[in-house]
Enzyme design. Structure first.
Site, PDB file in Angstrom:
ATOM      1  CG  HIS A   8      -1.777  -1.026   1.596  1.00 19.14           C
ATOM      2  ND1 HIS A   8      -1.466  -2.017   2.204  1.00 19.14           N
ATOM      3  CD2 HIS A   8      -3.536  -1.225   1.397  1.00 19.14           C
ATOM      4  CE1 HIS A   8      -2.340  -3.333   1.993  1.00 19.14           C
ATOM      5  NE2 HIS A   8      -3.256  -2.407   1.968  1.00 19.14           N
ATOM      6  CG  ASP A  60       1.438  -1.068   3.377  1.00 15.08           C
ATOM      7  OD1 ASP A  60       0.756  -0.239   4.254  1.00 15.08           O
ATOM      8  OD2 ASP A  60       1.739  -1.879   2.457  1.00 15.08           O
TER       9      ASP A  60
HETATM   10  C1  XLS Z   1      -7.809  -6.933   4.290  1.00 13.58           C
HETATM   11  C2  XLS Z   1      -7.482  -6.179   2.439  1.00 13.58           C
HETATM   12  C3  XLS Z   1      -5.898  -6.076   2.338  1.00 13.58           C
HETATM   13  C4  XLS Z   1      -5.957  -6.083   0.509  1.00 13.58           C
HETATM   14  C5  XLS Z   1      -4.785  -4.955   0.725  1.00 13.58           C
HETATM   15  O1  XLS Z   1      -8.312  -7.658   4.716  1.00 13.58           O
HETATM   16  O2  XLS Z   1      -6.571  -8.611   2.292  1.00 13.58           O
HETATM   17  O3  XLS Z   1      -4.549  -6.146   3.518  1.00 13.58           O
HETATM   18  O4  XLS Z   1      -4.856  -7.609   0.596  1.00 13.58           O
HETATM   19  O5  XLS Z   1      -5.521  -3.592   0.460  1.00 13.58           O
END
Ligand code: XLS
Ligand code: NI
Ligand code: NI
Length: 442
Positions: free
Chosen positions: A106, A109
């Protein structure tokens, strides 16, 4: 080969993770994942296309609603920019030592978040250059990135579906820049997970309007991405709930209906996460197959949930039965294309040794390697396929075929039904369960 980029090694005492084979008891070695091993004309690495998730591996530190962080990260720095660079160094050291050829992140991140949109953009592009340099040095590629438009309090009522236009516009800053960064980094896919694209109560929600806004936003993102040269696949990641009570991308079937309803099916596919499928009351392989059947299987978030509780525990996959069922769908579908198996998974809060991060991924990679081997053998020997084919053999010729082809009307179907003799035919589920065990355990 040096597995770290800066002058600092963060995962000290851990070298390149090697394949040692199934007799090995070394916790820091692969028992089943042998990257170069050929399975049906492709290497294991080509079939599985593993990715490490930045957020779980290098950001989440064990904090949960009941307690603060438990994990120490040797790369943490107090200055946000220096922290992001050190994190990137640690991440690429980890990818190269472990051998995951792809990664996912993200925006926030990898790069510091900021209230100030201009500062956010500027820093994000500088960090993207840092990531690009590390991609080039290591050969590790970007499977996908995404914008985190769910953590910051401004998104408490949603991002693209927010009732306040200003919030929708602020979310666009993150999505636009994430697409720019994707193109810079040669990303193979771009993901939308609608964490807060849903609602808690219909008493304050115009559902139709919110869904129209979501589609409008995705269409704009698609058009922008294509205009800047993004050639990959846009992915929507279904999840039924958590954090909102009702999420619009509930499961694969709902998401595919949405994609088709709004005419996005040429550009969008699904990113199926195992734990999200089980939260929706399905199995992992069910949602994979629903996607595959519609030509919408784009990529996979490889994790597993806990069967006795109802939230997204994001565990590393260890259930070889589930990975085998998943690989059966993936192999029959002809592979993942530009998608991959992204470990959207975290070590448990009390797994606090740094080596646990390696051990957790090794387990996930070995579980999918085992699933791949077993699934390939099952398909190769054809016993299940033959069984299923025979079960539907009455549609292969004669009246059954006419029914399937559409060359029969209801009155003629009923005329046949008046005279048929129906024989009892067992579904043989227990036989098939036992056959499956014989493949798994030899
Ligand atoms: C959350 C999601 C997230 C997505 C990306 O539950 O899995 O991690 O994979 O935003
Ligand atoms: Ni996910
Ligand atoms: Ni998840």
């Amino acid at each position: 080969m040096q597995y770290f980029v800066g002058d600092q090694e963060y995962f000290k005492g851990i070298g390149k993770i090697a394949f040692e084979g199934k007799g090995s008891k070394n916790p820091l070695a692969f028992k089943y994942y042998d990257a170069k091993k050929m399975i049906g004309g492709k290497t294991m690495a080509e079939h599985l296309r593993f990715a490490t998730a930045y957020w779980h591996s290098f950001c989440a530190d064990g904090t949960d609603p009941f307690g603060s962080s438990t994990m120490d990260f040797p790369f943490r720095k107090s200055d946000p920019y220096a922290n992001a660079v050190a994190k990137a160094d640690a991440a690429f050291e980890f990818f190269t030592k472990l051998g995951t050829p792809y990664y996912c992140f993200h925006d926030v991140d990898a790069s510091p978040d900021s209230e100030d949109a201009v500062a956010y953009e500027k820093t994000f592009h500088k960090i993207a250059d840092e990531l690009l340099a590390r991609q080039k040095a290591s050969g590790v590629k970007l499977l996908w990135n995404t914008a985190n438009v769910f953590t910051h309090p401004i998104y408490m009522n949603g991002a693209a579906t927010n009732p306040d236009f200003n919030v929708v516009a602020r979310a666009a800053v993150q999505v636009k820049n994430s697409l720019d960064v994707n193109v810079k980094l040669g990303g193979q896919n771009y993901v939308f997970w609608g964490g807060r694209e849903g609602y808690m109560s219909l008493l304050n929600t115009d559902m139709k309007r919110e869904q129209d806004h979501l589609a409008r936003f995705l269409t704009m993102a698609r058009d922008y991405g294509r205009s800047i040269g993004f050639k990959g696949t846009f992915l929507i990641e279904p999840k039924p709930m958590e954090p909102t009570k009702h999420q619009y991308d509930y499961d694969a079937a709902t998401t595919i209906g949405f994609i088709k309803e709004y005419g996005l099916d040429k550009d969008f596919k699904c990113n199926i996460e195992a734990n999200h499928a089980t939260l929706a009351g399905h199995t992992f392989d069910h949602d994979l197959l629903v996607s595959a059947n519609h030509g919408m299987l784009g990529s996979v978030d490889a994790n597993q949930g806990d069967p006795i509780n109802g939230w997204d525990t994001d565990e590393f996959p260890t259930d070889v039965y589930a990975t085998t069922m998943a690989m059966l769908v993936i192999l029959r579908h002809g592979g993942l294309g530009s998608g991959g198996l992204n470990f959207d998974a975290k070590r448990r809060r009390n797994s606090t040794d740094l080596e646990d991060l390696f051990i957790a991924h090794i387990g996930g990679m070995d579980s999918f390697a085992l699933g791949l081997e077993v699934a390939h053998k099952i398909i190769d020997e054809g016993l299940f396929d033959t069984f299923v084919k025979n079960r539907y053999a009455s549609f292969d010729a004669g009246d059954g075929k006419k029914f399937e082809d559409g060359s029969m009307d209801l009155a003629s179907l009923a005329a046949i039904g008046r005279t048929v003799q129906i024989e009892k035919r067992s579904g043989k589920q227990e036989y098939l369960n036992n056959l499956m065990n014989s493949y798994l355990f030899g």
